[in-house]
Write a protein that holds these residues in place. Structure first.
Motif, short mmCIF file in Angstrom:
data_model
loop_
_atom_site.label_atom_id
_atom_site.label_comp_id
_atom_site.label_asym_id
_atom_site.label_seq_id
_atom_site.Cartn_x
_atom_site.Cartn_y
_atom_site.Cartn_z
N ALA A 155 -4.56 -14.92 13.66
CA ALA A 155 -5.25 -13.82 12.98
C ALA A 155 -4.43 -12.55 13.14
CB ALA A 155 -6.64 -13.61 13.58
N ASP A 156 -4.57 -11.66 12.18
CA ASP A 156 -4.03 -10.31 12.35
C ASP A 156 -5.08 -9.55 13.15
OD1 ASP A 156 -1.70 -10.76 10.94
OD2 ASP A 156 -2.56 -10.13 9.03
N VAL A 157 -4.65 -8.96 14.26
CA VAL A 157 -5.57 -8.27 15.17
C VAL A 157 -5.12 -6.82 15.30
CG1 VAL A 157 -6.54 -8.23 17.51
CG2 VAL A 157 -5.94 -10.41 16.45
N CYS A 158 -6.08 -5.90 15.14
CA CYS A 158 -5.79 -4.48 15.30
C CYS A 158 -5.56 -4.18 16.78
CB CYS A 158 -6.95 -3.64 14.75
SG CYS A 158 -6.71 -1.86 15.00
N ALA A 159 -4.42 -3.57 17.09
CA ALA A 159 -4.09 -3.25 18.48
C ALA A 159 -4.97 -2.13 19.02
CB ALA A 159 -2.62 -2.85 18.58
N GLN A 160 -5.59 -1.34 18.13
CA GLN A 160 -6.41 -0.22 18.58
C GLN A 160 -7.86 -0.62 18.83
OE1 GLN A 160 -5.54 3.40 16.68
NE2 GLN A 160 -7.43 4.40 17.29
N CYS A 161 -8.51 -1.29 17.85
CA CYS A 161 -9.94 -1.58 18.00
C CYS A 161 -10.25 -3.06 18.20
CB CYS A 161 -10.73 -1.05 16.80
SG CYS A 161 -10.49 -1.97 15.27
N GLY A 162 -9.26 -3.94 17.99
CA GLY A 162 -9.48 -5.37 18.22
C GLY A 162 -10.05 -6.13 17.03
N GLU A 163 -10.27 -5.46 15.90
CA GLU A 163 -10.79 -6.14 14.71
C GLU A 163 -9.86 -7.28 14.32
OE1 GLU A 163 -13.61 -6.53 11.51
OE2 GLU A 163 -13.67 -5.49 13.42
N ARG A 164 -10.45 -8.43 13.95
CA ARG A 164 -9.66 -9.62 13.59
C ARG A 164 -9.74 -9.87 12.09
NH1 ARG A 164 -11.62 -14.12 17.99
NH2 ARG A 164 -10.94 -13.02 19.85
N TYR A 165 -8.62 -10.27 11.52
CA TYR A 165 -8.55 -10.61 10.10
C TYR A 165 -7.99 -12.02 9.98
CZ TYR A 165 -9.31 -5.64 9.65
OH TYR A 165 -9.85 -4.39 9.75
N LEU A 166 -8.82 -12.93 9.48
CA LEU A 166 -8.45 -14.34 9.37
C LEU A 166 -7.92 -14.63 7.97
CD1 LEU A 166 -11.57 -15.94 11.06
CD2 LEU A 166 -9.40 -15.34 12.13
N GLY A 167 -7.03 -15.62 7.90
CA GLY A 167 -6.54 -16.08 6.61
C GLY A 167 -7.58 -16.93 5.89
N ARG A 168 -7.43 -17.05 4.59
CA ARG A 168 -8.37 -17.81 3.76
C ARG A 168 -8.50 -19.25 4.23
NH1 ARG A 168 -8.14 -17.03 -2.51
NH2 ARG A 168 -8.01 -15.01 -1.56
N GLU A 169 -7.39 -19.88 4.59
CA GLU A 169 -7.42 -21.29 5.02
C GLU A 169 -8.23 -21.44 6.30
OE1 GLU A 169 -4.35 -19.58 4.93
OE2 GLU A 169 -4.10 -19.95 2.79
N ASP A 170 -8.09 -20.48 7.21
CA ASP A 170 -8.83 -20.55 8.47
C ASP A 170 -10.33 -20.33 8.24
OD1 ASP A 170 -6.59 -21.08 10.08
OD2 ASP A 170 -6.07 -18.96 10.08
N VAL A 171 -10.67 -19.43 7.33
CA VAL A 171 -12.09 -19.21 7.00
C VAL A 171 -12.68 -20.48 6.40
CG1 VAL A 171 -13.69 -17.91 5.54
CG2 VAL A 171 -11.85 -16.72 6.75
N THR A 172 -11.93 -21.15 5.53
CA THR A 172 -12.38 -22.40 4.93
C THR A 172 -12.59 -23.46 6.01
OG1 THR A 172 -11.26 -21.89 2.86
CG2 THR A 172 -11.81 -24.21 3.26
N THR A 173 -11.68 -23.54 6.96
CA THR A 173 -11.81 -24.50 8.06
C THR A 173 -13.06 -24.20 8.89
OG1 THR A 173 -9.42 -24.83 8.19
CG2 THR A 173 -10.70 -25.38 10.15
#
Length: 86
Positions: A38-56
């Motif tokens: 996941a792309d993770v914000c170094a400041q607040c920790g918010e996570r951004y998942l890819g479409r394939e991972d969300v589907t999984t």
């Protein structure tokens, strides 16, 4: 991750790092732990998942809902506090 983010939607930081994270999928009495990038914000920790991972994750949730546990292994038991511990 297919599209690269330029900033965090939550806090606006531009410090995003790709990391391996654990996502817990809860459905009924089951909890499955999945490792995804996941792309993770170094400041607040918010996570951004890819479409394939969300589907999984959605597929795992549906399988757990139906009780289809083939392909999963039990690694422990989830403990929930009762009585005075709550």
């Amino acid at each position: 991750m297919s599209a690269k983010l330029s900033r965090c939607f939550r806090c606006g930081s531009t410090e995003l790092q790709t990391r391996s994270v654990e996502e817990l999928v809860r459905q009924g009495p089951y909890v499955a732990a999945l490792r995804v990038d996941a792309d993770v914000c170094a400041q607040c920790g918010e996570r951004y998942l890819g479409r394939e991972d969300v589907t999984t994750i959605e597929d795992v949730r549906r399988r757990l809902e139906r009780g289809e546990l083939e392909g999963f292994r039990v690694t422990g038991e989830l403990l929930e506090p009762v009585g005075a511990l709550r």
